[in-house]
Enzyme design. Structure first.
Site, PDB file in Angstrom:
ATOM      1  CG  MET A 101      -2.089  -0.954   1.076  1.00 30.05           C
ATOM      2  SD  MET A 101      -3.119  -0.653  -0.374  1.00 30.05           S
ATOM      3  CE  MET A 101      -2.937  -2.202  -1.199  1.00 30.05           C
ATOM      4  CG  HIS A 160       2.021  -9.340  -3.849  1.00 30.15           C
ATOM      5  ND1 HIS A 160       1.372 -10.328  -4.564  1.00 30.15           N
ATOM      6  CD2 HIS A 160       1.048  -8.694  -3.158  1.00 30.15           C
ATOM      7  CE1 HIS A 160       0.063 -10.270  -4.310  1.00 30.15           C
ATOM      8  NE2 HIS A 160      -0.157  -9.282  -3.463  1.00 30.15           N
TER       9      HIS A 160
END
Ligand code: NAD
Ligand code: MG
Length: 328
Positions: A83, A106
């Site tokens: 984030m 990721h």
């Protein structure tokens, strides 16, 4: 399936190259130390004053502010929480060299278009299929944690070669590197942690605990049964699949497993799994998670507190305190 190994790696594409790693948490520390021990020139990009800054220094790494650290780097690896990658990318993008490689562990930020990389950059993913602690420990023992590799953008024509050299540097190519896409890595990773590994497993444990305690059994006995002993089973599955587990549990346990397991994970659970996967595929999960972050994470904090306040946590802490071999 395409799997790469050490024999497919050409380290020459990274000779004398600087690899900059942003973030020094679970993955960041493992990647940085493994790459350094593999002979690569590693520079850490961290916020001064943060705890990671002094940790990385204490581990003998070169540490600079992110803006300075990315200068001259052939690879910039993003190992901060997913984030914060958007804001971090935007804050360093002007200092990243032409034709460098952006890497991720990721696919979230790129796949859901949080990060929209400059067109001159290569963009790839090396995702170890294990937590950072294991990535480091396996490397030190001469092994490696298997990785996934994916290419989002191949401006240089060498994106795969560079990604595989990085995977080799962290030890991943010793165990095998499976080719995937950002879409497949992101969607399967999110699904796995939500439906099975974290969400599914913890909910199963807590529901089993509550069922026993509500029926009048001692919480301590319930804890050993549904939480503590899970490790034994997971280790057997990890080492040898269903076959090894069946070999080591009693026939009574195996019979109960086969006739009762499908009553717990039934058609309703399978339908819920499909819904979870749909939310991941159509972007609903990502949109909600980004919004939750932008709102200061009130639901995240509330739900986390609920988990931590559950009676199984109190019983567990007391019992684990008596098992001194669990303390280190
Ligand atoms: P982490 O939470 O352990 O560490 C994050 C680090 O990022 C912190 O230690 C800090 O150094 C830095 N950081 C935090 N906020 C920052 C900010 N605002 N600006 C700059 N730096 C900041 O993270 P992690 O679990 O290692 O995850 C890193 C990446 O690896 C993520 O993309 C994650 O999805 C991926 N990944 C994690 C695992 C895992 O097992 N933890 C496995 C595979 C992939
Ligand atoms: Mg849960």
């Amino acid at each position: 399936m395409q799997m790469y190994s050490e024999a497919d790696v050409d380290h020459s594409c990274l000779a004398d190259s600087q690899i900059t790693i942003l973030g020094y948490g679970s993955q960041g520390r493992a990647h940085a130390l493994n790459l350094k021990d593999s002979g690569f020139n590693v520079v850490m990009g961290l916020r001064s004053g943060g705890a990671s800054w002094s940790n990385a220094k204490a581990d003998g790494l070169t540490v600079l502010e992110p803006n300075e650290a990315v200068k001259g780097a052939k690879i910039v690896m993003f190992l901060t929480p997913d984030m914060v990658q958007k804001a971090l990318y935007e804050s360093v993008v002007d200092d990243i060299e032409q034709g460098a490689t952006l890497m991720f562990a990721h696919g979230f930020a790129v796949y859901y278009k949080q990060v929209q990389p400059r067109s001159d950059l290569d963009v790839s993913l090396i995702a170890p299929k294990g937590p950072g602690g294991l990535v480091r420990r396996q490397y030190e023992e001469g092994h490696g944690v298997p990785c996934l590799v994916a290419i989002h953008q191949d401006s240089s024509g060498d994106a795969l070669k560079i990604a595989l050299a990085y995977a080799s540097g962290i030890g991943g190519a010793r165990a095998g590197v499976i080719a995937t896409t950002f879409a497949e890595e992101t969607e399967t990773d999110l699904f796995g942690e939500q439906a099975v590994l974290c969400g599914g497993a913890t909910e199963l444990i807590v529901a089993g605990f509550e069922t026993l305690v509500e029926a009048g059994y001692q919480p301590e006995v319930a804890y050993y049964e549904v939480m503590h002993e899970l490790k034994l089973i997971v280790d057997l599955l990890h080492e040898g699949g269903l076959k090894k587990m069946h070999k080591f549990i009693s026939d009574t346990a195996a019979w109960g497993d086969m006739i009762s397991g499908p009553r717990v994970v039934d058609s309703a659970s399978r339908a819920a799994m499909k819904e979870i996967l749909n939310d991941i595929q159509d972007g609903t999960f990502a949109r909600n998670w980004v919004a939750e972050n932008e709102n200061g994470m009130p639901e995240f904090k509330r739900l986390m507190q609920e988990d931590l306040d559950h009676p199984i946590e109190k019983v567990g802490a007391d019992l684990r305190g008596r098992m001194d071999w669990l303390q280190d």
